[in-house]
Design an enzyme around this catalytic site. Structure first.
Site, short mmCIF file in Angstrom:
data_model
loop_
_atom_site.label_atom_id
_atom_site.label_comp_id
_atom_site.label_asym_id
_atom_site.label_seq_id
_atom_site.Cartn_x
_atom_site.Cartn_y
_atom_site.Cartn_z
N ARG A 50 0.82 -1.22 0.00
CA ARG A 50 0.00 0.00 0.00
C ARG A 50 0.85 1.26 0.00
O ARG A 50 0.43 2.27 -0.57
CB ARG A 50 -0.92 0.00 1.22
CG ARG A 50 -2.03 -0.99 1.04
CD ARG A 50 -2.91 -1.05 2.25
NE ARG A 50 -4.10 -1.83 1.95
CZ ARG A 50 -4.96 -2.24 2.83
NH1 ARG A 50 -4.78 -1.95 4.11
NH2 ARG A 50 -6.01 -2.94 2.48
N LYS A 97 -19.86 -17.26 1.36
CA LYS A 97 -21.31 -17.13 1.55
C LYS A 97 -22.04 -16.43 0.42
O LYS A 97 -21.58 -15.41 -0.08
CB LYS A 97 -21.57 -16.36 2.84
CG LYS A 97 -21.15 -17.14 4.05
CD LYS A 97 -21.46 -16.36 5.30
CE LYS A 97 -21.29 -17.27 6.51
NZ LYS A 97 -21.41 -16.50 7.74
N GLY A 153 -10.26 -9.29 -0.89
CA GLY A 153 -9.27 -9.91 0.00
C GLY A 153 -8.71 -11.27 -0.39
O GLY A 153 -7.54 -11.38 -0.74
N GLY A 184 -12.95 -4.04 0.60
CA GLY A 184 -14.35 -3.66 0.80
C GLY A 184 -14.82 -2.64 -0.22
O GLY A 184 -15.95 -2.70 -0.72
P1 AMP Z 1 -15.15 -14.64 1.28
O1 AMP Z 1 -14.51 -13.80 2.36
O2 AMP Z 1 -16.63 -14.70 1.32
O3 AMP Z 1 -14.58 -14.34 -0.10
O4 AMP Z 1 -14.71 -16.15 1.62
C1 AMP Z 1 -13.41 -16.59 1.64
C2 AMP Z 1 -13.34 -17.85 2.45
O5 AMP Z 1 -14.20 -18.83 1.88
C3 AMP Z 1 -11.95 -18.48 2.50
O6 AMP Z 1 -11.47 -18.42 3.80
C4 AMP Z 1 -12.22 -19.92 2.07
O7 AMP Z 1 -11.53 -20.88 2.88
C5 AMP Z 1 -13.71 -20.09 2.27
N1 AMP Z 1 -14.26 -21.15 1.44
C6 AMP Z 1 -14.15 -21.32 0.13
N2 AMP Z 1 -14.72 -22.47 -0.27
C7 AMP Z 1 -15.22 -23.06 0.84
C8 AMP Z 1 -15.92 -24.27 1.09
N3 AMP Z 1 -16.22 -25.11 0.09
N4 AMP Z 1 -16.28 -24.55 2.36
C9 AMP Z 1 -15.98 -23.70 3.37
N5 AMP Z 1 -15.32 -22.54 3.20
C10 AMP Z 1 -14.94 -22.22 1.95
#
Ligand code: AMP
Length: 397
Positions: free
Chosen positions: A36, A199, A355, A378
């Site tokens: 950064r 999610k 991220g 973000g």
């Molecule tokens: P996000 O912050 O929503 O982009 O999510 C990132 C996180 O999703 C990472 O820490 C991954 O380990 C997790 N992730 C990706 N695929 C899976 C999965 N099949 N089951 C559980 N966690 C997951």
């Protein structure tokens, strides 16, 4: 609106909001990643070489109750000097007598760093009087902090009101906007977005916004299982958001109406526990046995995604395709990064942001082989959601 390319900085003190919120080692306060700081150098050098001086404003960490040693910018001064290749001076407060004197003494060609703006709660509250106080320290305002552009804070947004004719984007901010707009607005096709991560709930607005901008959307990672369950598949104990089953079906329906192709994984690597050393098997994604969970994309899905990406002209990637933090479940994420790099080499424009996908391209050593890696986590996600970011709006208005 002014442009940093044509604005006359001669004999002007430029208040530059940067995002120097760098990670520090807990006990030694050593900087573990100075990306950064390096990213702001072109803007700083441009102002100095045009005959101006630079007053840097930033936050660091999340100080809650006023000044806090762990979040002091003292820890990063030496690195700013090294990266900018010049000495910098420092004011132990961003407002008050010391800041005023330091700014008044500043000579053209020099850099002054103001102490952490978040040592005052007025910063995050977007306090107008505080913003005005900061504004009085300089002659013009340059916002180069894309990472905080989604915050209506005093030094990122409100301050711009006090420079109606002397406010502009810095070079980093300008490049971020240009590259994200290239993905969202370009008429080149086919355009493919890859949305992964944990999610559906946190990415739903992004997916909805992308439905009007992309030709195809690959959905992977943990959120894919909610879509598979919604369509009647068996997902064992994979990550799922039962409250979002209907939302998932709605997205599929909207995509169909708009002629956007939603591509879901067809197979998955399952584990008997959420650990790197769990037992593994590769199965159809809709036939996961009870007691097993999907943690990575299977081989057939990787080939399917590669085919889509190799035909794409514009690619956007946000979110990992599996639990890439576990070495035994990183192959889907690594392969998608590789497919993006291959498509880029064939002439596609590729943007990686948010991220964990940025962490993934860095981990696998692909950061220099995609077209652009966004610095704003973000902020980039909110931009993709179609939100008019306050930090950007304040400069444009
Ligand atoms: P996000 O912050 O929503 O982009 O999510 C990132 C996180 O999703 C990472 O820490 C991954 O380990 C997790 N992730 C990706 N695929 C899976 C999965 N099949 N089951 C559980 N966690 C997951």
């Amino acid at each position: 609106m002014q442009s940093i390319h044509s604005y006359s900085f001669q004999n002007k003190k430029a208040l530059v909001r940067v995002d120097f919120n760098v990670p520090l080692e807990n006990s030694t306060f050593e900087i573990t990643d100075d990306t950064r700081i390096k990213a702001a150098v072109p803007t700083i050098k441009k102002i100095l070489s045009a005959g101006g001086s630079v007053i840097l404003m930033t936050h660091l960490g999340r100080p809650k109750n006023g000044p806090d040693e762990a979040s002091s910018l003292r820890h990063i001064l030496k690195r700013i000097e090294d990266v900018c290749e010049t000495k910098v001076s420092f004011s132990k407060s961003c407002i008050g007598k010391e800041a005023e004197v330091a700014c008044s003494k500043l000579k053209f060609g020099e850099i002054l760093v103001l102490e952490n703006v978040r040592f005052f709660k007025e910063e995050t509250n977007g306090d107008r009087a505080f913003a005005q106080y900061l504004a009085k320290l300089g002659d013009c305002y340059v916002n180069d902090a894309f990472g905080t552009a989604h915050r209506a804070h005093a030094s990122t947004t409100i301050i711009a009101d006090f420079f109606p004719n002397d406010k502009m984007f810095g070079l980093l901010m300008e490049r971020e906007i240009l590259n994200i707009d290239k993905v969202l607005c370009s008429s080149e096709a086919p355009k493919t977005a890859i949305v992964g991560g944990a999610k559906v709930s946190s990415k739903i607005t992004i997916i909805e916004n992308l439905l009007s901008k992309m030709n195809s959307i690959i959905i992977g990672g943990g959120m894919a299982y909610t879509f598979i369950k919604a369509q009647g598949g068996k997902i064992g104990s994979s990550l799922v958001e039962d409250d979002y089953l209907q939302t998932a079906l709605n997205i599929l329906e909207k995509a169909k109406q708009r002629g956007v192709e939603i591509i879901l994984p067809i197979d998955t690597i399952i584990a008997d526990s959420f650990t790197n050393n769990a037992k593994r098997k590769e199965v159809k994604i809709s036939e996961i046995p009870d007691g097993w969970m999907g943690l990575d994309t299977g081989k057939k899905s990787q080939i399917l995604f590669d085919t889509v990406l190799s035909n794409s002209k514009i690619i956007l990637w946000n979110g990992p395709m599996g639990v890439f933090e576990f070495t035994n479940f990183q192959s889907g994420t690594k392969q998608i990064a590789k497919s993006i790099v291959d498509a880029t080499q064939k002439g596609a424009f590729s943007l990686v942001g948010g991220g964990d996908s940025v962490a993934a391209v860095n981990k696998f050593g692909f950061a220099d082989t995609v077209s652009y890696v966004s610095t704003g986590g973000g902020a980039m996600l909110e931009y993709l959601e179609g939100i008019d970011l306050p930090g950007i709006k304040a400069i444009r208005n």
